[in-house]
Design an enzyme around this catalytic site. Structure first.
Site, PDB file in Angstrom:
ATOM      1  N   ASP A 442      36.066  50.071  36.593  1.00  0.00           N
ATOM      2  CA  ASP A 442      35.461  50.285  35.428  1.00  0.00           C
ATOM      3  C   ASP A 442      36.547  50.653  34.554  1.00  0.00           C
ATOM      4  O   ASP A 442      37.500  51.480  34.571  1.00  0.00           O
ATOM      5  CB  ASP A 442      34.406  51.473  35.479  1.00  0.00           C
ATOM      6  N   LEU A 443      36.390  50.098  33.476  1.00  0.00           N
ATOM      7  CA  LEU A 443      37.436  50.228  32.369  1.00  0.00           C
ATOM      8  C   LEU A 443      37.206  51.595  31.652  1.00  0.00           C
ATOM      9  O   LEU A 443      35.886  52.164  31.344  1.00  0.00           O
ATOM     10  CB  LEU A 443      37.474  49.167  31.200  1.00  0.00           C
ATOM     11  N   ASP A 485      31.501  46.471  31.589  1.00  0.00           N
ATOM     12  CA  ASP A 485      32.878  46.645  31.749  1.00  0.00           C
ATOM     13  C   ASP A 485      33.207  46.958  33.074  1.00  0.00           C
ATOM     14  O   ASP A 485      34.547  47.494  33.466  1.00  0.00           O
ATOM     15  CB  ASP A 485      33.734  47.626  30.772  1.00  0.00           C
TER      16      ASP A 485
END
Length: 834
Positions: A442-443, A485
């Site tokens: 996950d960003l 994301d």
């Protein structure tokens, strides 16, 4: 009015004369051309009504005799011709050449009084001069054209493309003379507009020497003819005369073909196959085929050669199955079985999709429609059918299948594909004991980019991240965008140590990268969780949950790092036990701190509100929380059924309290379709608030319904029996075939907004919206477009035939107070409030 009536059939002549005399006309009767000419030598008439066959001088030549001016009557005497074949354009064209004013059939003689009135009033007469629009920027050339043609045509002149299009919109023209080389809007651009406005418009391109390529381009784009400048008067008149007759010839050919077909049907017992039959069949784009009981080809039209490249003569007598690309025994057996069923009368029709081979070694997809045909006694004597090329449709289906399995933004695989692959890998691990690894990333702080710079810039970053991950993924591994994301990578035959190395490299690569778009530079990092797919979990979802928890643990430890899930890890164990905010949300649900906002959905054609969609919000600690922040947590906790019941009860209560809510769509979770008691709850609330079931539509996302297709079918059928409607939400993001649509008895389909919002800029998205709508419509389902953010999108949806639309251009979601005061909430330029 004095009318000379020339009809050989006495009863028809008397009946027609009686009608005209009752209308106040004086009728002079003549049985043939001799009597008619003798009368016209010394008498005046106001109109001549004649048929073609009237003796030695037929109706055509009588007209020429009158027009010559040598008779006592005026050479402009109106002439009305009666003919058996007036419906054929060739008769009308011939009448125009002989200066006859109008043609009617014997069947129309009962209306002769009205037709005579039209002729006298100069309505619909054939010998009116044609209207020509000349679009020419050189004034001398335009004036020259006018002098050359003014004696035979009505001429209007426009000196540039814009003026020409304006004139064309305001008036109907028989011919357009269009200069190719013009400043500003060029001739080919003007032609595009004219053909779009009227695809059948006759356009003659005017071109100077040396621009033959442009002339060819104009013909390809739809021009009927062209003439080179400078030209002589006779050349121009001849081209215009040919163009004026072009439509006559086209229509005549079409009508002649139709007449020939009628003749074939009437004479079928005398002719098995005539030249007319061949001519009609060979003009078709569909292949027409006849086969024997054993499947050998008896007849083919020329479309066979056009589609396959094989000569008809060399194909007759061969087995039809020899031309099928898939020569498997099963397929051939199925086709032979179809022939057998048709011949014995067990089937009246069969439809088959196969690939037919071509002479060059290629193939094309086709749809075969087969029917038995009978002799005069009603006995089945063979099989006939049509073959149509469906390659374009198949390509669209393949494209849609690709979209079904891939993320539309990044092009990598999507969540639906990932879930299936994870199940497969987990199953393999269970059977073989071979370990695999799952990376879930996950960003970090990506939401800041979306919130500060907008989703467009965020999308660009996501595309670049997907590209970086693709470069570091083996061909045997699977890279997917899970949502937002979040990304996942399935590493097959990979131990945990190697998976950690890959994850660390990914972390470092993303942290070292910068993403520059225009003047903006972005840097992001990622948090990565790893789980080991060892085949011991009871379901594949467990591995994803473990990787998800490990990813959260990486974030808890400071982000931009990798964490491995283990059962005895204190960090992940504490994370699983400490979702305090999720408990607050559950408490808010129990205390009924739930809000419903409503967004109108309009009829695209009428712009009137069709119904409203109920959108849920939660109020926690004085703050309004949107669904994206709390629903994922509730789904993890499997508490969505509690939310479903609150939303249903609240929505029905508001429908009873506020009459403006005439019809409402309510979203349900996937868990709702596993709740056997939900239907009873819905029925109870409908009765409690006296709500007609037809006023309620329940919605479920496509991906959610696919996760429990059997449960969805069962619940939808029960909801339909109750009288409620059902709609498939976010269609287009998670399906594998359109057979899914056939299996769910939904009334409507919501086209996913990710296709709609970019359909004006992205032809692929526009094609997908069109394909989804046409497929839904073929299954008798309505379509709803989401994310309508401007008028241009709404107009495009109207062109495609999409039934309903919603989005910020129409109205933002509003609370019940805003709904009551619709004038301040709705876009008055878009919505009609009824």
């Amino acid at each position: 009015m004095i009318i000379l009536l020339i009809l050989q059939n006495e009863s028809v002549r008397e009946r027609t004369s009686g009608k005209l005399e009752m209308a106040g006309h004086e009728v002079i009767l003549a049985s043939d051309s001799v009597e008619a000419v003798n009368f016209l030598r010394s008498h005046q008439a106001d109109l001549v009504l004649t048929e073609v066959d009237i003796g030695d001088v037929d109706g055509w030549r009588l007209s020429r005799l009158i027009r010559s001016g040598i008779l006592a009557s005026s050479k402009d005497l109106p002439i009305l011709l009666v003919t058996e074949n007036h419906c054929e354009r060739i008769a009308e064209t011939t009448a125009r050449m002989f200066d006859i004013n109008k043609v009617i059939s014997y069947q129309e003689l009962d209306l002769v009084v009205d037709v005579v009135g039209q002729v006298v009033a100069d309505q619909g007469n054939f010998n009116k001069p044609l209207d020509i629009l000349v679009i020419e920027d050189t004034e001398d050339t335009a004036n020259l054209v006018q002098r050359m043609l003014k004696h035979k045509f009505n001429i209007d002149i426009a000196y540039d493309g814009v003026s020409g299009i304006k004139a064309f919109r305001e008036k109907s023209y028989d011919i357009v003379l269009l200069d190719i080389m013009m400043p500003g809007m060029s001739g080919d651009e003007v032609l595009d507009v004219i053909i779009e406005l009227n695809p059948k418009q006759v356009v003659i391109a005017m071109t100077a020497h040396g621009t033959i390529d442009l002339a060819e381009l104009m013909l390809v784009k739809g021009a009927a003819d062209y003439i080179q400048k400078p030209f002589k008067a006779e050349q121009l008149r001849k081209v215009c005369d040919i163009a004026a007759k072009r439509e006559d010839f086209i229509v005549s050919n079409e009508q002649f073909a139709a007449k020939t077909q009628e003749l074939k049907n009437e004479q079928q017992k005398y002719y098995s196959l005539s030249k007319t039959h061949y001519r009609i069949l060979d003009s078709l784009s569909s292949i027409v085929i006849e086969v024997t009981a054993k499947g050998r080809i008896l007849f083919l039209n020329n479309a066979w050669y056009k589609c396959t490249g094989f000569m008809v003569s060399e194909s007759i007598g061969k087995l039809f199955t020899d031309f099928i690309q898939d020569s498997s025994f099963l397929l051939k057996h199925n086709i032979e079985e179809s022939f057998s069923q048709l011949l014995c009368g067990k089937r009246q029709h069969d439809q088959i999709e196969v690939k037919l081979i071509k002479s060059d070694g290629g193939y094309f997809w086709c749809e075969i429609n087969l029917n038995p045909y009978f002799d005069e006694s009603g006995k089945i004597v063979g099989i006939s059918g049509t073959i149509d090329d469906i390659s374009v449709r198949k390509k669209a289906e393949q494209r849609l299948k690709h979209v079904a399995l891939h993320d539309t933004l990044t092009g990598i695989h999507n969540r639906y594909y990932f879930d299936n692959e994870l199940k497969n890998v987990a199953s393999i691990a269970t059977r073989t004991g071979i370990y695999h690894s799952l990376i879930y990333l996950d960003l970090d702080h990506f939401k800041i980019i979306n919130d500060s710079q907008g989703h467009h810039q965020g999308d660009l970053v996501l595309k670049e991240i997907a590209r970086l991950l693709s470069e570091r993924t083996r061909a045997s591994d699977t890279l997917c965008r899970i949502g937002g994301d979040e990304f996942a990578i399935l590493l097959t035959n990979t131990c945990v140590e190697d998976a950690e190395k890959v994850a660390l490299e990914i972390c470092q690569t993303i942290a070292d990268s910068s993403f520059k778009f225009a003047d903006q530079v972005y840097k992001v990092s990622c948090s990565v969780g790893i789980s080991v797919i060892d085949g011991k979990a009871i379901s594949s979802e467990i591995y994803l949950q473990q990787a998800d928890i490990a990813m959260f643990a990486a974030k808890e430890q400071g982000r931009n790092r990798v964490h491995l899930f283990t059962e005895d890890d204190n960090v992940t164990d504490e994370l699983k036990q400490s979702f305090e905010w999720a408990q607050k949300l559950q408490k808010a649900l129990l205390e009924d701190n739930i809000l419903l906002h409503f967004q109108p959905i309009i009829d695209v054609k009428t712009r009137e509100i069709e119904y409203y969609e109920a959108l849920v919000r939660l109020q926690v600690d004085g703050k309004v929380i949107l669904p994206g922040e709390f629903i994922p947590s509730l789904e993890k906790a499997e508490d969505m059924t509690l939310l479903d019941r609150h939303v249903i009860g609240k929505a029905l209560h508001l429908m009873k309290t506020y009459p403006a809510l005439t019809k409402v769509a309510i979203n349900l979770s996937a868990q709702a379709f596993g709740d056997d008691r939900l239907l009873a709850f819905i029925e109870e609330k409908l009765n409690q608030y006296s709500i007609e079931p037809s006023r309620v539509i329940f919605e479920l996302t496509e991906s959610a319904s696919l996760s429990n297709l059997t449960g969805t079918q069962r619940m939808v059928n029960r909801l339909n029996e109750l009288g409620c409607g059902f709609s498939i939400d976010d269609f287009g993001t998670g399906f594998s075939t359109f057979s899914y649509l056939k299996q769910i008895p939904a009334e409507s389909v919501k086209i996913d907004g990710s296709f709609v919002k970019d359909m004006l800029k992205d032809p692929t998205d526009a094609a997908l919206v069109k394909a989804i709508h046409e497929t839904a419509q073929a299954l008798n389902k309505k379509t709803v477009a989401e994310f309508v953010e401007n008028e241009q999108t709404l107009m495009k949806l109207s062109e495609l035939g999409v039934h309903y639309a919603q989005g910020y251009h129409i109205s933002k979601p509003m609370d019940i107070k805003g709904l009551e005061d619709s004038r301040t909430q709705l876009n008055p330029a878009v919505v009609k409030v009824c």
